[in-house]
Design a protein around this motif. Sequence first.
Motif, PDB file in Angstrom:
ATOM      1  N   GLY A  50      65.509  13.731 -71.273  1.00 19.22           N
ATOM      2  CA  GLY A  50      66.665  13.862 -71.809  1.00 19.22           C
ATOM      3  C   GLY A  50      67.573  14.555 -70.817  1.00 19.22           C
ATOM      4  O   GLY A  50      68.831  14.815 -70.964  1.00 19.22           O
ATOM      5  N   GLU A  51      66.925  15.064 -69.818  1.00 19.12           N
ATOM      6  CA  GLU A  51      67.679  15.789 -68.574  1.00 19.12           C
ATOM      7  C   GLU A  51      67.299  15.456 -67.352  1.00 19.12           C
ATOM      8  O   GLU A  51      66.462  14.550 -66.981  1.00 19.12           O
ATOM      9  CB  GLU A  51      67.193  17.383 -68.472  1.00 19.12           C
ATOM     10  N   GLN A  52      68.062  15.801 -66.385  1.00 19.18           N
ATOM     11  CA  GLN A  52      67.863  14.969 -64.937  1.00 19.18           C
ATOM     12  C   GLN A  52      66.938  15.646 -64.339  1.00 19.18           C
ATOM     13  O   GLN A  52      66.513  16.921 -64.460  1.00 19.18           O
ATOM     14  CB  GLN A  52      69.378  15.283 -64.108  1.00 19.18           C
ATOM     15  N   SER A  53      65.981  14.912 -63.585  1.00 15.47           N
ATOM     16  CA  SER A  53      64.759  15.591 -63.048  1.00 15.47           C
ATOM     17  C   SER A  53      65.256  16.208 -61.623  1.00 15.47           C
ATOM     18  O   SER A  53      66.317  16.020 -60.913  1.00 15.47           O
ATOM     19  CB  SER A  53      63.782  14.389 -62.536  1.00 15.47           C
ATOM     20  N   SER A  54      64.413  17.257 -61.344  1.00 15.20           N
ATOM     21  CA  SER A  54      64.561  17.983 -59.960  1.00 15.20           C
ATOM     22  C   SER A  54      63.371  17.796 -59.143  1.00 15.20           C
ATOM     23  O   SER A  54      62.509  17.532 -59.425  1.00 15.20           O
ATOM     24  CB  SER A  54      64.839  19.611 -60.347  1.00 15.20           C
ATOM     25  N   ALA A  55      63.758  17.502 -57.801  1.00 17.01           N
ATOM     26  CA  ALA A  55      62.661  17.099 -56.987  1.00 17.01           C
ATOM     27  C   ALA A  55      63.006  18.261 -55.674  1.00 17.01           C
ATOM     28  O   ALA A  55      64.048  18.367 -55.155  1.00 17.01           O
ATOM     29  CB  ALA A  55      62.774  15.578 -56.691  1.00 17.01           C
ATOM     30  N   THR A  56      61.990  18.200 -55.026  1.00 14.83           N
ATOM     31  CA  THR A  56      61.863  18.871 -53.774  1.00 14.83           C
ATOM     32  C   THR A  56      60.686  18.399 -52.914  1.00 14.83           C
ATOM     33  O   THR A  56      60.054  17.775 -53.437  1.00 14.83           O
ATOM     34  CB  THR A  56      61.690  20.569 -53.732  1.00 14.83           C
ATOM     35  N   THR A  57      60.607  18.932 -51.534  1.00 16.25           N
ATOM     36  CA  THR A  57      59.532  18.217 -50.745  1.00 16.25           C
ATOM     37  C   THR A  57      58.994  19.573 -50.049  1.00 16.25           C
ATOM     38  O   THR A  57      59.810  20.594 -49.736  1.00 16.25           O
ATOM     39  CB  THR A  57      60.151  17.444 -49.615  1.00 16.25           C
TER      40      THR A  57
END
Length: 421
Positions: A50-57
């Motif tokens: 239900g929420e936007q995913s957060s992504a990092t590298t």
Amino acid sequence: MKTAAGLSAGLGMILATCLHAASPPQIRILSATVRDQTIEGATVILQKNGEQSSATTTDSKGAAQLAESVSNDPSVLLIVRKAGYSDLVAKCPCGGLTYALSPTMQKLDGMRIVLNWGADPRDLDGHLVFPGNHVWFQKQQGQDADLDVDHVDGFGPETITISRKHMGERYTYAVQDYSDRADPLTKRLSQSDAKVFVYIGQTLIRTYYIPKDRAGNVWTVFGVSEAGEFQDINSMSGISVSSNDVTAEVIFGYGFHNVDRAPASATADTPDAPATAATPAGQAAPGAPAPAASIPASARKFNVEGEAAYKAGDYPKAIGLFKLAIDEASSYGQAYSNLGLVFQKSGRVAEALWANRKAIALATGPQASTTRASTHFNNGRIYENAGQFSDALREYVAAQAEKANPVYDNAVSRMREHGTH
């Protein structure tokens, strides 16, 4: 005394260590083949429904900064990806924990078992037993199965790779709290945040989480039947043993007393204990399929959505939905059958074999023989396409035994023309 030196060579594993930091929390991705070698360019995703995913590298030091509000939220999933490795998916919180990414496997009957845990206890050991073989720290090489990585200072990973599962032989996997091996009433294993990840082909197919608030220093996690069916056990028990007296019988129970003394060349012709030997008192034996259980509405919903995704040609989405259905109901034979089909359509044939075997074991009702026959035939086609004709013949003969069909007869004849008996 156990040492960690030289135990991590030969496996291209990746180690992901989540560390608590003051602000913000940090995750680090390390190589398990070269101690403390950092991995740059791994993708770390935090996902919440239900929420936007957060992504990092990860950066050149193998580090990535995470938002504290989601990294320690138990409703969030941690996903770690790196080219050439199976995706890792685990439940948060991830603070202070360690994860390992498995290189994709090529062999149809291969399997990789990865154990991770927290800082305490310092030393957990994975144990794999099958006829004539007990693979663990003190005996790291078995017949087509090896302990690739061992850690004695917390976190893991501890990795056992089966290069080829032997049909007709039962395998059982357990975790021992070696640090507390003489304390059968300890709860430190239950409090260790231990997780076991099982990989087949390109895919993480099963994840087990240590039962919470339970006494015991042995966690018997799962078995694989003689026919290759995955069977969940997930039970705790307690033993008291010295460092020199750890045997398969001690870990898995009466009936496994010959394993540590059997010759390495032992095969299915010299069977080990019956499947019930490792079953703790009061628990159902894992050697037979679980009794039919009602399938919850949530599992049926995921299965229907998976079928819709499959028909739309969205195979990755379909795979995810069928796996969710199975997570909700581990005895859901239709979901396993659907999963095997979409795996096969996706070219992930090792995974298809795994799902198909579970579908065969769970088949019930008036169409059970037809289901088993067609599924054995599908498995035979996978083996035949891979040039493994003896394995293909075994599956085609099993299909013949379930249901008369000239297609099955022709397949058996075709394999025998290859000189297979």
